[in-house]
Scaffold this active site. Structure first.
Site, PDB file in Angstrom:
ATOM      1  N   ASP A 128     -61.422 -89.475 -20.761  1.00  0.00           N
ATOM      2  CA  ASP A 128     -61.721 -88.875 -22.059  1.00  0.00           C
ATOM      3  C   ASP A 128     -62.723 -87.727 -21.883  1.00  0.00           C
ATOM      4  O   ASP A 128     -62.931 -86.944 -22.796  1.00  0.00           O
ATOM      5  CB  ASP A 128     -62.318 -89.949 -22.984  1.00  0.00           C
TER       6      ASP A 128
ATOM      7  N   ALA B  38     -67.455 -91.922 -20.434  1.00  0.00           N
ATOM      8  CA  ALA B  38     -68.902 -91.671 -20.500  1.00  0.00           C
ATOM      9  C   ALA B  38     -69.179 -90.169 -20.457  1.00  0.00           C
ATOM     10  O   ALA B  38     -69.220 -89.519 -21.501  1.00  0.00           O
ATOM     11  CB  ALA B  38     -69.591 -92.405 -19.363  1.00  0.00           C
ATOM     12  N   ARG B  39     -69.344 -89.617 -19.278  1.00  0.00           N
ATOM     13  CA  ARG B  39     -69.468 -88.177 -19.097  1.00  0.00           C
ATOM     14  C   ARG B  39     -68.739 -87.821 -17.815  1.00  0.00           C
ATOM     15  O   ARG B  39     -68.840 -88.536 -16.806  1.00  0.00           O
ATOM     16  CB  ARG B  39     -70.942 -87.752 -18.981  1.00  0.00           C
TER      17      ARG B  39
ATOM     18  N   HIS C 296     -61.881 -85.675 -25.017  1.00  0.00           N
ATOM     19  CA  HIS C 296     -63.193 -86.167 -25.526  1.00  0.00           C
ATOM     20  C   HIS C 296     -63.112 -86.593 -26.998  1.00  0.00           C
ATOM     21  O   HIS C 296     -63.650 -85.933 -27.884  1.00  0.00           O
ATOM     22  CB  HIS C 296     -64.282 -85.092 -25.330  1.00  0.00           C
TER      23      HIS C 296
ATOM     24  N   ILE D  44     -71.564 -99.750 -25.294  1.00  0.00           N
ATOM     25  CA  ILE D  44     -70.117 -99.541 -25.166  1.00  0.00           C
ATOM     26  C   ILE D  44     -69.547-100.504 -24.128  1.00  0.00           C
ATOM     27  O   ILE D  44     -68.495-101.118 -24.328  1.00  0.00           O
ATOM     28  CB  ILE D  44     -69.801 -98.071 -24.796  1.00  0.00           C
TER      29      ILE D  44
ATOM     30  N   GLU E  53     -66.211 -79.607 -19.217  1.00  0.00           N
ATOM     31  CA  GLU E  53     -65.452 -79.511 -20.464  1.00  0.00           C
ATOM     32  C   GLU E  53     -65.655 -78.150 -21.135  1.00  0.00           C
ATOM     33  O   GLU E  53     -66.788 -77.637 -21.120  1.00  0.00           O
ATOM     34  CB  GLU E  53     -65.930 -80.575 -21.455  1.00  0.00           C
TER      35      GLU E  53
HETATM   36  O1  LIG Z   1     -69.593 -88.380 -26.402  1.00  0.00           O
HETATM   37  C1  LIG Z   1     -69.986 -88.898 -27.398  1.00  0.00           C
HETATM   38  C2  LIG Z   1     -71.360 -89.258 -27.616  1.00  0.00           C
HETATM   39  O2  LIG Z   1     -72.196 -88.997 -26.740  1.00  0.00           O
HETATM   40  O3  LIG Z   1     -71.663 -89.829 -28.670  1.00  0.00           O
END
Ligand SMILES: O=CC(=O)O
Length: 332
Positions: free
Chosen positions: A270, A245-246, A293, A167, A275
């Site tokens: 995002d 990402a997270r 997300h 990414i 979450e």
């Molecule tokens: O958050 C999305 C993924 O991990 O693909």
């Protein structure tokens, strides 16, 4: 001889034909359970014996909970592979899987374009401060009163990418189309052809020199709260931060403080630490662009992810091996 079994945790939404075609190779089953406690019992009662491979989705965590030590220890002895439909596999404790001889795969490349697109959307939105005026317009106040401060152009700004995986590298190309200068930090410098001309810099150097910082690193024990109070203090005043990402890569409480003090000018998110709960300080702050997300939320990407994950199940059934394993298991 009893047929091998494949356990589906979650739903197949798009790649129905590919999924059904697996039935000539194995029995495709779903759990009876609706809760983690029921799932653990189903495992312990031996009802899942014969399952060789699990196909799991991100959302299936709502039923089983995380694939942590407690759950992995209960999985049937026949289970040798977990195919996770997602790039980020922090819901699965890979270390425990490795110790139990279970191989884990994810869906890395399929997510790159759509996630990097959201990344770029958040960069532009946060730089231009679109959140304030979009909210004002819906409240019937046109740009707002007073109108938002002028935004800033991406052109000529330095983008620091933290985590130059698929990414990150995809985002680099997109950001260059907006004439951004890209620097990156990874645990290891990439070969030049992979970095594509982006300059490798140290972690603290990246924090100090970037106008925009993008978090593109996986969540694990080394990266949890990678960005907290100290790291914010190393960033330029007025920095823009984006995260696809997270959530837990950032200490959200520290982020809210950095936003409130004005040290961080604006943010595009995002993903969130807990979450679907969102820190009230983020909701309240007009300089925060929030997306729930949706990095991979496109027909094309969701289909490609499912196809890749099903391909991994097929590969296990046909050849006894996955097409890809998560990075922690590559050298095993
Ligand atoms: O958050 C999305 C993924 O991990 O693909």
């Amino acid at each position: 001889m009893t047929k091998r079994k494949v356990l589906l945790l979650g739903e197949i939404e798009h790649a129905h034909e590919s999924w059904t075609s697996l039935s000539s190779l194995a029995e495709l089953i779903s759990p009876q359970s609706r809760t983690r406690a029921e799932f653990l019992d189903e495992c312990k009662d031996g009802q899942l014996e014969g399952v060789v491979v699990v196909y799991r989705t991100f959302a299936s965590v709502d039923i089983t909970g995380r694939f942590d030590e407690e759950l992995i220890e209960c999985l049937p002895q026949s289970l040798k592979f977990i195919c996770h439909n997602g790039a980020g596999y922090d819901q699965v404790d890979v270390h425990v899987c490795t110790a139990r001889g279970i191989k884990v795969s994810n869906t890395p490349n399929a997510v790159d374009d759509s996630t990097a697109d959201v990344n770029m959307f958040l960069i532009l939105g946060a730089l231009r401060n679109f959140n304030t005026s979009m909210t004002a317009l819906r409240e019937g106040k046109w740009r707002g009163c007073p109108p938002p401060p002028l935004g800033r152009d991406p052109e000529g700004k330095t983008l620091g990418i933290l985590g130059m995986g698929g990414i990150g590298r995809n985002l680099k190309k997109k950001a260059e189309a907006f004439s951004m200068r890209v620097v990156y930090h990874n645990r290891k410098k990439l070969p030049d052809e992979m970095a594509g001309g982006a300059e490798y810099v140290g972690f603290e150097e990246l924090l100090g020199m970037s106008d925009v910082i993008s978090l593109n690193l996986p969540l694990n024990n080394h990266t949890r709260h990678k960005i907290s109070t100290h790291e914010f203090s190393l960033m330029k005043r007025g920095v823009v931060l984006v995260n696809t990402a997270r959530g837990a890569v950032i200490d959200e409480a520290a982020l809210v403080s950095a936003l409130n003090s004005g040290h961080v000018a604006s943010v595009g998110l995002d993903v969130y630490e807990d979450e679907p709960k969102i820190h009230p300080g983020l909701i309240a702050n007009p300089h925060v662009m929030l997306v729930p997300h949706m990095g991979t939320w496109t027909v094309e990407t969701q289909t490609a992810m499912e196809e890749w994950n099903i391909g991994n199940v097929r590969s296990v059934l046909e050849t006894g091996a996955l097409r890809n394993v998560v990075p922690e298991q590559v050298d095993l």
